[in-house]
Write an enzyme that holds these catalytic residues in place. Structure first.
Site, short mmCIF file in Angstrom:
data_model
loop_
_atom_site.label_atom_id
_atom_site.label_comp_id
_atom_site.label_asym_id
_atom_site.label_seq_id
_atom_site.Cartn_x
_atom_site.Cartn_y
_atom_site.Cartn_z
N HIS A 105 41.69 45.24 37.31
CA HIS A 105 42.40 44.63 36.18
C HIS A 105 41.37 44.16 35.16
O HIS A 105 40.51 43.34 35.48
CB HIS A 105 43.27 43.48 36.66
N GLY B 75 39.70 39.22 34.06
CA GLY B 75 39.95 40.36 34.92
C GLY B 75 39.70 40.05 36.39
O GLY B 75 39.25 38.95 36.74
N SER C 107 38.50 33.19 41.94
CA SER C 107 38.96 32.69 40.65
C SER C 107 37.87 31.90 39.93
O SER C 107 37.26 31.00 40.51
CB SER C 107 40.19 31.80 40.85
N GLU D 24 45.68 36.27 40.24
CA GLU D 24 46.48 37.49 40.16
C GLU D 24 46.59 38.20 41.51
O GLU D 24 46.90 39.39 41.55
CB GLU D 24 45.87 38.45 39.14
#
Length: 219
Positions: free
Chosen positions: A95, A28, A45, A76
């Site tokens: 997310h 996420g 990340s 993302e």
């Protein structure tokens, strides 16, 4: 530090994703957009959320350029940027890889209005078409499936929510995951009864007036 408050909140809510069971490991990602400065703070990340510090959070513009930060931004980042470019009612995106939302996404099925709480998203929660993670295609199909909504299931992937601020975006993620869990469990023993569109529109109006939500579209 540029976007100090936003970076602190990204760290706070990334950790909260773990403690509330909305994701595992480094799965996420979260971003917060400062509309006045046209800059986005996004989680880095592949760093453990409990080892992430505000300075690890990456600041980017909406063209995908890194403005501040030494870390690699979430893969993302395009998925987040598209909502800030195309929707002026969204300033935070969450997310998650929450289990029950991902179960439905793996089946490539939407979450219907099985609970009035689905109104946190809108009339229902659609499932976007599949696209590989970290691609512009994923950003496009996810955006399209969340038109007039504040949550979307990402096929074979997870859940994405957005709102005017991180508090509401995270709350929507929690509420939709709860609805997904109840819906999946109800389907295991019977056929869930789905609320009709008129009732959901009434719920949306009540949420907008009583729950502090930014207007959820009904069309």
């Amino acid at each position: 530090m540029i976007l100090k408050k936003e970076r602190q909140d990204v760290v706070k809510y990334c950790r909260k994703m773990i403690t509330t069971g909305l994701t595992k490991g480094t799965g996420g990602n979260i971003s917060i957009y400062n509309r006045e400065l046209s800059l986005m703070a996004i989680s880095p990340s592949g760093i453990d959320y409990f080892e992430t510090e505000p300075e690890d959070v990456v600041v980017m513009d909406l063209n995908g350029r890194i403005i501040d930060g030494e870390r690699k931004p979430s893969s993302e980042q395009a998925l987040h940027r598209i909502f800030y470019v195309k929707r002026n009612d969204i300033n935070a995106v969450v997310h998650t890889h929450s289990v029950y939302s991902t179960v439905l996404a793996t089946l490539r099925q939407p979450l219907p209005a099985s609970s009035y709480l689905v109104a946190y998203s809108g009339l229902d929660v659609q499932c976007a078409d599949y696209a590989s993670f970290g691609t512009d295609e994923l950003a496009q199909v996810t955006y399209q499936a969340m038109v007039d909504r504040y949550a979307v299931l990402m096929a074979n992937h997870g859940l994405l929510t957005g709102s005017q601020d991180i508090l509401n975006a995270f709350n929507i993620a929690e509420q939709i995951e709860h609805c997904a869990e109840v819906y999946v469990k109800a389907r295991s023993i019977g056929q869930p009864v789905i609320l009709d569109e008129a009732e959901m529109k009434r719920m949306i109006v009540r949420f907008n007036s009583s729950y502090g939500q930014k207007t959820v579209k009904t069309e």
